[in-house]
Design a protein around this motif. Sequence first.
Motif, PDB file in Angstrom:
ATOM      1  N   LEU A  41       0.847  -1.185   0.000  1.00  0.00           N
ATOM      2  CA  LEU A  41       0.000   0.000   0.000  1.00  0.00           C
ATOM      3  C   LEU A  41       0.884   1.237   0.000  1.00  0.00           C
ATOM      4  CD1 LEU A  41      -2.796  -0.761   2.615  1.00  0.00           C
ATOM      5  CD2 LEU A  41      -3.008  -0.694   0.145  1.00  0.00           C
ATOM      6  N   VAL A  42       0.666   2.132  -0.962  1.00  0.00           N
ATOM      7  CA  VAL A  42       1.261   3.460  -0.927  1.00  0.00           C
ATOM      8  C   VAL A  42       0.177   4.295  -0.275  1.00  0.00           C
ATOM      9  CG1 VAL A  42       2.123   5.387  -2.289  1.00  0.00           C
ATOM     10  CG2 VAL A  42       2.624   3.037  -3.004  1.00  0.00           C
ATOM     11  N   ALA A  43       0.405   4.715   0.976  1.00  0.00           N
ATOM     12  CA  ALA A  43      -0.671   5.275   1.782  1.00  0.00           C
ATOM     13  C   ALA A  43      -0.312   6.631   2.377  1.00  0.00           C
ATOM     14  CB  ALA A  43      -1.013   4.305   2.905  1.00  0.00           C
ATOM     15  N   GLY A  44      -1.346   7.469   2.515  1.00  0.00           N
ATOM     16  CA  GLY A  44      -1.190   8.775   3.151  1.00  0.00           C
ATOM     17  C   GLY A  44      -0.793   8.632   4.611  1.00  0.00           C
ATOM     18  N   GLY A  45      -0.217   9.680   5.153  1.00  0.00           N
ATOM     19  CA  GLY A  45       0.318   9.672   6.519  1.00  0.00           C
ATOM     20  C   GLY A  45      -0.679   9.355   7.608  1.00  0.00           C
ATOM     21  N   ASP A  46      -1.963   9.593   7.384  1.00  0.00           N
ATOM     22  CA  ASP A  46      -2.979   9.310   8.396  1.00  0.00           C
ATOM     23  C   ASP A  46      -3.756   8.024   8.117  1.00  0.00           C
ATOM     24  OD1 ASP A  46      -2.376  11.624   9.868  1.00  0.00           O
ATOM     25  OD2 ASP A  46      -3.695  12.848   8.604  1.00  0.00           O
ATOM     26  N   PHE A  47      -3.288   7.225   7.160  1.00  0.00           N
ATOM     27  CA  PHE A  47      -3.943   5.959   6.860  1.00  0.00           C
ATOM     28  C   PHE A  47      -3.797   5.029   8.052  1.00  0.00           C
ATOM     29  CE2 PHE A  47      -3.765   1.605   5.128  1.00  0.00           C
ATOM     30  CZ  PHE A  47      -5.006   1.543   4.521  1.00  0.00           C
ATOM     31  N   ALA A  48      -4.880   4.362   8.447  1.00  0.00           N
ATOM     32  CA  ALA A  48      -4.886   3.533   9.653  1.00  0.00           C
ATOM     33  C   ALA A  48      -4.082   2.255   9.499  1.00  0.00           C
ATOM     34  CB  ALA A  48      -6.319   3.202  10.043  1.00  0.00           C
ATOM     35  N   GLY A  49      -3.941   1.734   8.292  1.00  0.00           N
ATOM     36  CA  GLY A  49      -3.177   0.512   8.081  1.00  0.00           C
ATOM     37  C   GLY A  49      -4.002  -0.733   8.330  1.00  0.00           C
ATOM     38  N   ASP A  50      -3.610  -1.801   7.680  1.00  0.00           N
ATOM     39  CA  ASP A  50      -4.326  -3.067   7.840  1.00  0.00           C
ATOM     40  C   ASP A  50      -3.359  -4.244   7.953  1.00  0.00           C
ATOM     41  OD1 ASP A  50      -3.397  -3.406   5.254  1.00  0.00           O
ATOM     42  OD2 ASP A  50      -5.320  -4.011   4.426  1.00  0.00           O
ATOM     43  N   GLY A  51      -2.108  -3.979   8.359  1.00  0.00           N
ATOM     44  CA  GLY A  51      -1.134  -5.054   8.482  1.00  0.00           C
ATOM     45  C   GLY A  51      -0.396  -5.353   7.199  1.00  0.00           C
ATOM     46  N   THR A  52      -0.648  -4.585   6.153  1.00  0.00           N
ATOM     47  CA  THR A  52      -0.010  -4.768   4.867  1.00  0.00           C
ATOM     48  C   THR A  52       1.291  -3.976   4.822  1.00  0.00           C
ATOM     49  OG1 THR A  52      -2.151  -5.001   3.821  1.00  0.00           O
ATOM     50  CG2 THR A  52      -0.334  -4.378   2.380  1.00  0.00           C
ATOM     51  N   ARG A  53       2.230  -4.448   4.045  1.00  0.00           N
ATOM     52  CA  ARG A  53       3.463  -3.694   3.822  1.00  0.00           C
ATOM     53  C   ARG A  53       3.058  -2.330   3.305  1.00  0.00           C
ATOM     54  NH1 ARG A  53       8.450  -5.227  -0.176  1.00  0.00           N
ATOM     55  NH2 ARG A  53       9.880  -3.680   0.657  1.00  0.00           N
ATOM     56  N   GLN A  54       3.523  -1.290   3.948  1.00  0.00           N
ATOM     57  CA  GLN A  54       3.054   0.057   3.656  1.00  0.00           C
ATOM     58  C   GLN A  54       4.200   1.009   3.362  1.00  0.00           C
ATOM     59  OE1 GLN A  54      -0.029   1.381   6.316  1.00  0.00           O
ATOM     60  NE2 GLN A  54       0.776   3.456   6.298  1.00  0.00           N
ATOM     61  N   VAL A  55       4.026   1.837   2.333  1.00  0.00           N
ATOM     62  CA  VAL A  55       4.933   2.921   1.998  1.00  0.00           C
ATOM     63  C   VAL A  55       4.159   4.196   2.316  1.00  0.00           C
ATOM     64  CG1 VAL A  55       6.136   4.096   0.139  1.00  0.00           C
ATOM     65  CG2 VAL A  55       6.032   1.594   0.156  1.00  0.00           C
ATOM     66  N   THR A  56       4.679   5.007   3.220  1.00  0.00           N
ATOM     67  CA  THR A  56       3.944   6.181   3.674  1.00  0.00           C
ATOM     68  C   THR A  56       4.371   7.430   2.909  1.00  0.00           C
ATOM     69  OG1 THR A  56       3.735   5.198   5.863  1.00  0.00           O
ATOM     70  CG2 THR A  56       3.336   7.554   5.694  1.00  0.00           C
ATOM     71  N   VAL A  57       3.372   8.149   2.397  1.00  0.00           N
ATOM     72  CA  VAL A  57       3.559   9.428   1.716  1.00  0.00           C
ATOM     73  C   VAL A  57       2.651  10.435   2.431  1.00  0.00           C
ATOM     74  CG1 VAL A  57       4.112   8.324  -0.487  1.00  0.00           C
ATOM     75  CG2 VAL A  57       1.752   8.945  -0.003  1.00  0.00           C
ATOM     76  N   PRO A  58       2.848  11.751   2.252  1.00  0.00           N
ATOM     77  CA  PRO A  58       1.980  12.695   2.948  1.00  0.00           C
ATOM     78  C   PRO A  58       0.498  12.524   2.604  1.00  0.00           C
ATOM     79  CG  PRO A  58       3.909  13.819   2.135  1.00  0.00           C
ATOM     80  CD  PRO A  58       3.941  12.430   1.556  1.00  0.00           C
ATOM     81  N   ALA A  59       0.180  12.354   1.313  1.00  0.00           N
ATOM     82  CA  ALA A  59      -1.230  12.251   0.900  1.00  0.00           C
ATOM     83  C   ALA A  59      -1.334  11.577  -0.460  1.00  0.00           C
ATOM     84  CB  ALA A  59      -1.857  13.636   0.831  1.00  0.00           C
ATOM     85  N   VAL A  60      -2.483  10.955  -0.707  1.00  0.00           N
ATOM     86  CA  VAL A  60      -2.825  10.387  -2.011  1.00  0.00           C
ATOM     87  C   VAL A  60      -4.058  11.158  -2.480  1.00  0.00           C
ATOM     88  CG1 VAL A  60      -3.496   8.332  -3.295  1.00  0.00           C
ATOM     89  CG2 VAL A  60      -1.878   8.134  -1.398  1.00  0.00           C
ATOM     90  N   ASP A  61      -3.819  12.181  -3.293  1.00  0.00           N
ATOM     91  CA  ASP A  61      -4.882  13.077  -3.746  1.00  0.00           C
ATOM     92  C   ASP A  61      -5.225  12.836  -5.207  1.00  0.00           C
ATOM     93  OD1 ASP A  61      -5.207  14.584  -1.360  1.00  0.00           O
ATOM     94  OD2 ASP A  61      -3.368  15.680  -1.815  1.00  0.00           O
ATOM     95  N   GLY A  62      -6.201  13.590  -5.700  1.00  0.00           N
ATOM     96  CA  GLY A  62      -6.545  13.573  -7.114  1.00  0.00           C
ATOM     97  C   GLY A  62      -7.640  12.596  -7.449  1.00  0.00           C
ATOM     98  N   GLU A  63      -7.725  12.271  -8.734  1.00  0.00           N
ATOM     99  CA  GLU A  63      -8.770  11.371  -9.238  1.00  0.00           C
ATOM    100  C   GLU A  63      -8.188  10.119  -9.865  1.00  0.00           C
ATOM    101  OE1 GLU A  63      -8.629  14.661 -10.864  1.00  0.00           O
ATOM    102  OE2 GLU A  63      -9.555  15.432  -9.052  1.00  0.00           O
ATOM    103  N   GLY A  64      -6.917   9.852  -9.650  1.00  0.00           N
ATOM    104  CA  GLY A  64      -6.309   8.674 -10.245  1.00  0.00           C
ATOM    105  C   GLY A  64      -4.896   8.456  -9.757  1.00  0.00           C
ATOM    106  N   ALA A  65      -4.320   7.332 -10.174  1.00  0.00           N
ATOM    107  CA  ALA A  65      -2.953   6.988  -9.800  1.00  0.00           C
ATOM    108  C   ALA A  65      -2.347   6.111 -10.886  1.00  0.00           C
ATOM    109  CB  ALA A  65      -2.927   6.254  -8.469  1.00  0.00           C
ATOM    110  N   ALA A  66      -1.020   6.138 -10.968  1.00  0.00           N
ATOM    111  CA  ALA A  66      -0.342   5.332 -11.985  1.00  0.00           C
ATOM    112  C   ALA A  66       0.994   4.831 -11.460  1.00  0.00           C
ATOM    113  CB  ALA A  66      -0.121   6.141 -13.255  1.00  0.00           C
ATOM    114  N   LEU A  67       1.386   3.660 -11.958  1.00  0.00           N
ATOM    115  CA  LEU A  67       2.678   3.057 -11.676  1.00  0.00           C
ATOM    116  C   LEU A  67       3.519   3.207 -12.932  1.00  0.00           C
ATOM    117  CD1 LEU A  67       4.422   1.276  -9.760  1.00  0.00           C
ATOM    118  CD2 LEU A  67       3.322  -0.714 -10.817  1.00  0.00           C
TER     119      LEU A  67
END
Length: 167
Positions: A84-110
């Motif tokens: 999960l590439v997740a915003g700083g306030d994301f609660a988490g679910d036990g998944t490997r997580q990469v923390t970024v300040p925020a995930v904004d907008g209407e889409g995402a791409a790799l």
Amino acid sequence: MTALTHDVVAFALIGASLVGPGQPAVKVHGANNSGSTGYVDLRNPSSAWTDLSGWSMVSCSGREKNALVTFPAGFRVPPGGRVLVAGGDFAGDGTRQVTVPAVDGEGAALLDRRGVFVDRFALTPDSPCREKEAALPCGHGMAPQRDALSTDTDDNRADFTCAPTVG
């Protein structure tokens, strides 16, 4: 771009499946672009480890692409694994997580090491993160997500349905 943090909690594995010819091994499986509590769920449905060294994630807002993270050398996703590439306030679910300040907008791409789109997702028709038709928006507590095999037809509307948000 945001550096990776060390809040690696654990790997949550899903059943491995083979990826068809010409399909990227790691896919945008789901996304919730809701700022500091948002996330992009990446999955590796293949039966092989995938090296994301030098790959990057962007979020899309309008026609703009905004850098989220560049994966460091040695960053690999196991067969059937997810990140999960997740915003700083994301609660988490036990998944490997990469923390970024925020995930904004209407889409995402790799994007791969060369900056070429590997997989993308968007909710708006003019987004540079869109594949063919935009995915349909979801109601409260729901977010666009692919099926369990991360099926990818290169059409966001066909590939994403609404599912409960992660976390």
